[in-house]
Motif scaffolding. Structure first.
Motif, short mmCIF file in Angstrom:
data_model
loop_
_atom_site.label_atom_id
_atom_site.label_comp_id
_atom_site.label_asym_id
_atom_site.label_seq_id
_atom_site.Cartn_x
_atom_site.Cartn_y
_atom_site.Cartn_z
N CYS A 64 10.29 1.58 3.49
CA CYS A 64 9.88 2.97 3.26
C CYS A 64 9.68 3.70 4.59
N LEU A 65 9.04 3.02 5.56
CA LEU A 65 8.77 3.64 6.86
C LEU A 65 10.06 3.79 7.68
N ASN A 66 10.86 2.75 7.72
CA ASN A 66 12.02 2.74 8.61
C ASN A 66 13.26 3.42 8.02
N GLN A 67 13.44 3.30 6.70
CA GLN A 67 14.63 3.85 6.08
C GLN A 67 14.35 5.06 5.20
N ARG A 68 13.10 5.47 5.13
CA ARG A 68 12.68 6.64 4.35
C ARG A 68 13.08 6.49 2.88
N ILE A 69 12.78 5.34 2.32
CA ILE A 69 13.15 5.04 0.94
C ILE A 69 11.89 5.04 0.06
N ASP A 70 11.92 5.84 -1.00
CA ASP A 70 10.85 5.77 -2.00
C ASP A 70 10.87 4.40 -2.65
N TYR A 71 9.70 3.95 -3.10
CA TYR A 71 9.69 2.62 -3.71
C TYR A 71 8.73 2.56 -4.89
N GLU A 72 8.91 1.50 -5.64
CA GLU A 72 8.04 1.20 -6.79
C GLU A 72 8.09 -0.30 -7.02
N PHE A 73 6.91 -0.92 -7.21
CA PHE A 73 6.87 -2.33 -7.54
C PHE A 73 5.71 -2.61 -8.47
N GLU A 74 5.80 -3.75 -9.16
CA GLU A 74 4.74 -4.21 -10.05
C GLU A 74 4.32 -5.60 -9.59
N ALA A 75 3.02 -5.85 -9.63
CA ALA A 75 2.50 -7.15 -9.20
C ALA A 75 1.17 -7.41 -9.89
N GLN A 76 0.81 -8.70 -9.97
CA GLN A 76 -0.47 -9.07 -10.58
C GLN A 76 -1.49 -9.32 -9.47
N ALA A 77 -2.64 -8.65 -9.59
CA ALA A 77 -3.70 -8.78 -8.58
C ALA A 77 -4.82 -9.64 -9.13
N THR A 78 -5.34 -10.54 -8.28
CA THR A 78 -6.50 -11.36 -8.64
C THR A 78 -7.70 -10.77 -7.92
N LEU A 79 -8.65 -10.22 -8.66
CA LEU A 79 -9.77 -9.48 -8.09
C LEU A 79 -10.90 -10.43 -7.69
N SER A 80 -11.97 -9.86 -7.11
CA SER A 80 -13.02 -10.66 -6.47
C SER A 80 -13.70 -11.63 -7.43
N LYS A 81 -13.86 -11.26 -8.68
CA LYS A 81 -14.53 -12.12 -9.64
C LYS A 81 -13.53 -12.99 -10.43
N GLY A 82 -12.31 -13.09 -9.93
CA GLY A 82 -11.29 -13.89 -10.60
C GLY A 82 -10.59 -13.16 -11.73
N HIS A 83 -10.98 -11.91 -11.94
CA HIS A 83 -10.35 -11.11 -13.00
C HIS A 83 -8.94 -10.70 -12.57
N LYS A 84 -7.96 -10.80 -13.47
CA LYS A 84 -6.58 -10.49 -13.11
C LYS A 84 -6.17 -9.16 -13.72
N LYS A 85 -5.41 -8.38 -12.95
CA LYS A 85 -4.89 -7.11 -13.42
C LYS A 85 -3.45 -6.96 -12.96
N TRP A 86 -2.70 -6.21 -13.77
CA TRP A 86 -1.35 -5.83 -13.37
C TRP A 86 -1.38 -4.40 -12.86
N VAL A 87 -0.76 -4.16 -11.70
CA VAL A 87 -0.70 -2.81 -11.14
C VAL A 87 0.74 -2.42 -10.85
N ARG A 88 0.99 -1.11 -10.98
CA ARG A 88 2.27 -0.54 -10.57
C ARG A 88 2.00 0.38 -9.40
N VAL A 89 2.67 0.15 -8.27
CA VAL A 89 2.44 0.91 -7.05
C VAL A 89 3.69 1.72 -6.73
N LEU A 90 3.53 3.03 -6.51
CA LEU A 90 4.61 3.91 -6.11
C LEU A 90 4.32 4.46 -4.73
N GLY A 91 5.35 4.58 -3.92
CA GLY A 91 5.17 5.10 -2.57
C GLY A 91 6.34 5.93 -2.13
N ALA A 92 6.07 6.91 -1.23
CA ALA A 92 7.12 7.78 -0.71
C ALA A 92 6.78 8.14 0.73
#
Length: 802
Positions: free
Chosen positions: A358-386
């Motif tokens: 995104c920084l070097n090629q000026r490409i918008d992006y989107e990804f999905e990933a599973q996050a493990t939070l501080s108390k062991g709780h799991k969440k799925w997040v979708r991150v968009l960037g430009a």
């Protein structure tokens, strides 16, 4: 005296001069042949070679002198018929006849053209003369073959281009500047959603542009003409169907004689890409709103905003992002290690690479990933960037984070539900297969015994045997209905496309039910439109099933009056015909509120007057689905006490009346073969005692005394000791089952024909057997006529006389 001597010498002198002249002419003829033709054979009326002229003796497959005095048959052997036909035709019709053929030696890759030409006709065959002129056409044959190959390649390349263009939504076009007309490939018109075959106004491919973009395109074309450089524009259109699309068009000026006359280029459908950019732009605009409105909207949508400053290395989160990751507001968001620790090692690498692009090629992006939070709780997040660009430099990245845990959980539940449904469908199919086998196996015994009694019974027993067969057939029909319903539900029932006579089918249905109608004291009437073509193409078995169900139901619920089967032509062309089918009765009728319910599975119109007529309620359900499988729709008009009319329309292809009709052979008469098949040696492999008894008795009626084996292992022992023409093999047996036994027999005892004798008629069973190369199946319960047909066919295969 001297004068007489001179007169006697003159003929000799003339003869020598004539012979000399003939030799000169012969030499001249040889020279002419060498210049014009490859080979000329002279034949008489008896097809005997009288002379041979050849340009090069290497063209002959044997010395020239050996041809003389030989017939065509003696010279060419098996290939003589190739020449005899044209030669005899030329002699018979008195004109040229020709044929092309390969060298007599197939290993010699040479082709010739032979032309038979009558030269001198005579009633005496020995005086008749005919020339057989042979030319070497090998080069022409090879050229035509190469030309055909090149044509096939060209067609393949064109198809490949069209296919790749369609996959990529890419079209090519050409704009004539002087004529102001545009022509393009088929894909161009598909992009603007116009019919490619529509010839009207075909030049207006760009007529769907918005007004502003028409000016933008005109400016681009003008600039391309002035600079002799291509243009690359992104434009918006409203298609012929009213859909909004974005296209990217690239045009290259084409110069002819120093003047730019055309613009040639490509058009691409970039709607998806533009929509993605607009979606990200909307997120970017949302980030520019006030913090209060942003926080409120993000809270409602479980979405948070973020920004990373490339200049300072600082990261900023909105309140909702802290809430999503379940961290306090003093969490150091600028420490990338802390943020990345929420994710797996593989996801950490993916996130770092994505942000770097995104920084070097000026490409918008989107990804999905599973996050493990501080108390062991799991969440799925979708991150968009430009990227945020200022003065051609990326100064920051902005984007959004969405909590998509519920979306993922819903998707997971749907997937599990789908898998469960598939497992249920498999279990249902397996259950039906087992139940079909388990019910058909004893039913085979009942029907088999009933069929044996039908062959040998007293007059007093006739009614009992008929009732027994009727009840057994009714139960078999019920099982078949359930299996048909399952096939339709699983989209595994396909319609056959064969030629059939609708008139013959209707006569068969009437003959089938007329005795039942007579027994109830009602009339069965059939009305058949005389305009219906004699032969149609369709699925006669399924059409018979539809009409038989409707006629059977009508008779069932009619106690007086009549049942009428009517077929009329609605629309007709030379190739297709639409027919209207109706079955009308004068029975008890159906209340309007039950008109839809009667077509449901296992449903009947429950009225007091009908309770005497019991059944499964599957007939109309299957009928409805079979009509729909034909792309039709069945309807009903009925009122209590006023009878019922079921009707529908179906389309059929009209068969070519010039095609010879194939009529099925009548079923063999059983009594004609009583005790006549004793020469057939048969092995019966069956573990059910009742089925063994029934089958053995039926075979004994035909004079066959089979050897019986309880299972596969016992069958193999008998096969080592005896030789059999045919083996009837059950599939489901203890120890070695029918599949294993059949495979072993095909390998070790190929002379014994394998007939699968089974109550399992599911489609996957037939497919499995077909892959093994086994196609002869005798279904349980079996009809004696079907068994006899297989036995007779086997005797014919094995060359056994009765």
């Amino acid at each position: 005296m001297a004068h007489k001597q001179t007169n006697q010498q003159r003929p000799d002198t003339q003869l020598r001069q004539t012979e000399k002249r003939l030799r000169e002419l012969s030499g001249y003829l040889h020279a002419m042949i060498a210049a014009i033709e490859d080979i000329i054979f002279e034949l008489d009326g008896n097809l005997v070679f009288r002379n041979v002229w050849v340009r090069d003796e290497s063209l002959l497959f044997m010395p020239r002198a050996q041809f003389l005095g030989q017939t065509i048959q003696e010279v060419f052997g098996d290939q003589a018929d190739l020449f005899r036909g044209p030669v005899e035709k030329a002699m018979r019709e008195g004109k040229e006849a020709a044929i092309e053929y390969q060298h007599i030696d197939a290993s010699v890759n040479k082709w010739y053209r032979a032309k038979a030409v009558p030269v001198e006709k005579s009633e005496d065959p020995s005086e008749y003369r005919l020339a057989l002129i042979v030319q070497d056409i090998t080069d022409r044959v090879r050229y035509l073959a190469e030309l055909k190959e090149e044509k096939a390649k060209l067609e393949w390349y064109n198809a490949l281009y069209d296919f790749s263009a369609e996959l990529g939504k890419i079209a090519s076009w050409e704009y004539d500047i002087k004529k102001e007309t545009t022509v393009g490939t088929k894909q161009l018109y598909l992009i603007v959603e116009r019919d490619p075959e529509d010839e009207s106004d075909k030049d207006a491919a760009f007529m769907f542009l918005d007004d502003a973009d028409k000016l933008k395109l005109a400016s681009g074309i003008q600039r391309a003409v002035e600079t002799d450089k291509p243009y690359d524009l992104e434009l918006s259109i409203t298609t012929a169907r009213g859909n909004r699309k974005w296209i990217r068009t690239i045009g290259m000026p084409i110069t002819e004689n120093g003047e730019t006359t055309k613009i040639r280029g490509l058009m691409m459908d970039v709607t998806d890409q533009v929509k993605q950019r607009l979606a990200i732009r909307e997120i970017r605009d949302e980030l520019a709103r006030s913090n209060q409105l942003l926080d409120f909207s993000q809270h409602l949508s479980a979405t948070g905003g973020w920004e990373y400053s490339h200049q300072t290395g600082k990261t900023y989160w909105t309140k909702q992002v802290y809430a999503i990751y379940e961290v306090p507001h003093d969490f150091d968001v600028s420490d990338s290690k802390k943020y990345l620790s929420f994710f797996s090692v593989a996801d950490q690498k993916m996130i770092q690479e994505t942000m770097s692009r995104c920084l070097n090629q000026r490409i918008d992006y989107e990804f999905e990933a599973q996050a493990t939070l501080s108390k062991g709780h799991k969440k799925w997040v979708r991150v968009l960037g430009a990227p945020v660009v200022n003065d051609e430099q990326v100064i920051a990245m902005r984007g959004a984070v969405m909590d998509i845990t519920k979306e993922k959980e819903d998707a997971d539940r749907l997937l599990k539900a789908k898998e469960a449904a598939e497992e249920a469908a498999k279990a249902k199919t397996a259950f039906l297969s087992v139940m079909s086998h388990e019910i058909r196996t004893p039913l085979n015994g009942i029907i088999g015994i009933a069929n044996l009694l039908r062959l040998r019974h007293t007059e007093q027993q006739a009614e009992i045997v008929d009732n027994l067969l009727f009840s057994a057939d009714h139960l078999l029909t019920l099982i078949n209905d359930i299996l048909d319903l399952n096939k339709i539900d699983n989209n595994k029932l396909d319609l056959a496309q064969t030629e059939f006579s609708l008139g013959g089918l209707v006569r068969s249905i009437r003959n089938q039910f007329v005795s039942l109608a007579d027994a109830k004291g009602i009339r069965l009437v059939s009305l058949f439109d005389q305009e219906i073509p004699e032969q149609l193409i369709g699925d006669p078995a399924r059409l018979n099933q539809i009409l038989s169900n409707l006629v059977s139901n009508a008779i069932k619920y009619t106690d007086q009056g009549k049942v009428t089967l009517s077929i009329q032509v609605m629309r007709q062309t030379d190739e297709r015909v639409t027919l209207h089918f109706s079955v009308e009765d004068t029975g008890i009728g159906i209340p309007e509120e039950l008109h839809e319910e009667i077509f449901a599975d296992f449903k009947q119109a429950q009225q007091d007057a009908q309770r005497a007529n019991t059944g499964t309620g599957l007939g109309l359900a299957i009928t409805k689905r079979l009509v729909e499988l034909h792309n039709g729709q069945i309807k009903v008009d009925s009122k209590p006490g006023a009878g019922s009319t079921f009707y529908f329309e179906l389309d059929f292809v009209v068969a070519d009346t010039g095609t010879p009709q194939v009529h099925p052979l009548p079923s063999p008469e059983l009594t004609a073969f009583e005790g006549k098949l004793s020469a057939l040696k048969l092995l019966l492999v069956e573990d059910n005692r009742v089925n063994v008894t029934v089958t053995r008795e039926q075979l004994a009626y035909f004079g066959i005394m089979p050897d019986c084996a309880v299972g596969g292992l016992e069958a193999l022992e008998l096969l080592t000791e005896h030789t059999y023409h045919v083996a009837f093999v059950d599939l489901h047996m203890p120890g070695m089952d029918g599949y294993s036994l059949a495979a072993t027999m095909q390998e070790k005892y190929p002379d014994t024909k394998v007939v699968i004798f089974t109550a399992d008629i599911m489609a996957d069973v037939r497919i499995k057997l077909a892959k093994m190369g086994i196609h002869t199946i005798l279904n349980k319960p079996f009809r004696p006529e079907d068994m006899l047909a297989i036995l007779l066919h086997t005797m014919q295969e094995k060359g056994i006389d009765q």
